[in-house]
Write an enzyme that holds these catalytic residues in place. Structure first.
Site, PDB file in Angstrom:
ATOM      1  CG  HIS A 191      13.418 152.355  93.231  1.00 33.16           C
ATOM      2  ND1 HIS A 191      13.278 151.255  92.428  1.00 33.16           N
ATOM      3  CD2 HIS A 191      14.517 153.005  92.773  1.00 33.16           C
ATOM      4  CE1 HIS A 191      14.258 151.234  91.526  1.00 33.16           C
ATOM      5  NE2 HIS A 191      15.012 152.290  91.720  1.00 33.16           N
TER       6      HIS A 191
ATOM      7  CG  HIS B 162      16.477 159.454  86.519  1.00 34.59           C
ATOM      8  ND1 HIS B 162      16.352 158.572  85.464  1.00 34.59           N
ATOM      9  CD2 HIS B 162      16.536 158.690  87.626  1.00 34.59           C
ATOM     10  CE1 HIS B 162      16.333 157.333  85.928  1.00 34.59           C
ATOM     11  NE2 HIS B 162      16.442 157.377  87.238  1.00 34.59           N
TER      12      HIS B 162
HETATM   13 MG    MG Z   1      14.747 156.922  91.372  1.00 36.28          MG
END
Ligand code: MG
Length: 382
Positions: free
Chosen positions: A185, A285
């Site tokens: 992240h 994504h």
């Molecule tokens: Mg990610």
């Protein structure tokens, strides 16, 4: 056929939908949003609409090029997300005008369905392992979890051990054959990325995502090139020009362009083709809504190197509404054997429930990601 209007709808949990109408009565939908900046992207769409109204929606490439190049300033999350949603809606209209799914206009599909992965959280080992097992029981063959919580440049061994215990519990629960993606992240800085990658190597992960922020991968390039774990990133890159150094660097194995952030179908198809030339896979994504997912699946249909698709059903961000709430026929996203079919209907292949969109737009949202702090009071990457 001419474009007559562009209308945006801010809808829960944290999305922005765009409807483009035409004088032919054909309507197209897009999802122009970057998480936490929905109103800014809506404003950008409203500005770009000045050019589009009165134009033939079917000249998608031309409009993309004008909206990208003609404004003098270009790129970045707001502009490219606005352009992405417009691009999706123009493709939707064009497909409907021809009575064909978008992938057919792009040359026809090279696959019938694509593997999807399920989000399983990541913060508590017992719960994460249970969530992984539940996902596998629902038919998923791949899962994704967060790796560390906030992490300082130099942090303590117990945090590393916690990540390892978490991943180990998931691997133990699902066995050797289920793919596990671990998302750092962008929370991890260079020194700890080295430590974590080494510690997780024994668990044979499907990929590690954003081991560091994309702008720092060159700092650990040797480590990433040598890693036996595939490296994935790209959700915060917005164009061919953002991706080109990453693609040619030799450090990334899987790129993750977001169809709602990186200029839409038109641009991500080109990014995917650039990646294919370097034998790099694509895993779009998509922790977003149904229009974004439909756009992803149209791209997955025609990109040979597309390997797996993110999708947001049950993801923890989805409070109040979920992926299937805004479509007339949710069965279009029915998952089986860990895969989802490429939608075959005209345009993006989904029917948006406009009445429900209006109802929820009356509620709207002001979603913002949390601001995390280190123990010393300084801000931490979320
Ligand atoms: Mg990610």
């Amino acid at each position: 056929m001419k474009i007559t209007s562009l209308t945006t709808y801010v809808v829960p949990p944290r999305w922005l939908f765009l409807k483009i109408e035409t004088d032919a009565g054909i309507v197209g939908w897009g999802e122009p949003v970057i998480e936490g900046r929905a109103a800014s992207v809506a404003a950008a769409v409203e500005e770009l609409a000045d050019y589009l109204v009165g134009k033939d929606p079917r000249r998608v490439e031309e409009h993309w090029t004008v909206l990208y190049r003609s404004g003098f300033y270009r790129g970045g999350g707001i502009h490219m997300s606005a352009l992405a949603g417009i691009d999706q809606a123009l493709w939707d209209i064009t497909g409907r005008a021809h009575g064909a799914p978008v992938h057919e206009l792009l040359g026809g599909r090279v696959r019938d369905r694509i593997k999807v992965y399920s989000w399983i959280g990541g913060d508590r080992p017992d719960q994460t392992a249970a969530a992984a097992l539940a996902a596998v029981e629902r038919g998923f063959t791949a899962v994704k979890m967060n790796g560390p919580e906030e992490l300082q440049y130099l942090d303590t061994r117990d945090k590393v051990e916690r990540v390892v215990a978490n991943v180990a519990a998931v691997r133990e629960a699902v066995g050797p054959d289920v793919g596990i993606g671990v998302d750092f992240h962008g929370r991890v800085h260079r020194p700890m990325a080295r430590v974590l990658l080494e510690a997780l190597a024994p668990y044979h992960l499907m990929f590690v995502e954003e081991p560091v922020l994309s702008e720092h991968v060159d700092g650990i390039a040797d480590l990433l090139r040598a890693s036996a774990t595939p490296i994935a990133l790209g959700e915060r890159l917005f164009s061919r020009w953002d991706f080109k150094d990453v693609i040619t660097s030799g450090v990334v194995d899987v790129i993750q362009p977001d169809l709602s952030h990186a200029g839409g179908i038109t641009e991500v198809r080109k990014i995917a083709a650039m990646a294919e030339a370097y034998d790099i896979a694509v895993a779009p994504h998509c922790p977003l809504g149904p229009i974004a997912l439909a756009a992803c699946l149209q791209l997955d249909a025609v990109a040979y190197n597309a390997v797996i698709q993110e999708q947001s059903l049950g993801i923890h961000y989805n409070t109040g509404n979920d992926l299937l709430d805004y479509v007339v026929d949710p069965s279009v996203f029915a998952y089986s054997e860990g895969m989802v079919d490429i939608p075959r209907g005209p345009g993006l292949g989904i029917e948006v429930d406009e009445d429900y969109v209006r109802e929820r737009a009356a509620v709207g949202h002001r979603w913002r990601n949390p601001v995390w702090r280190h123990p010393d009071g300084s801000v931490a990457e979320w």
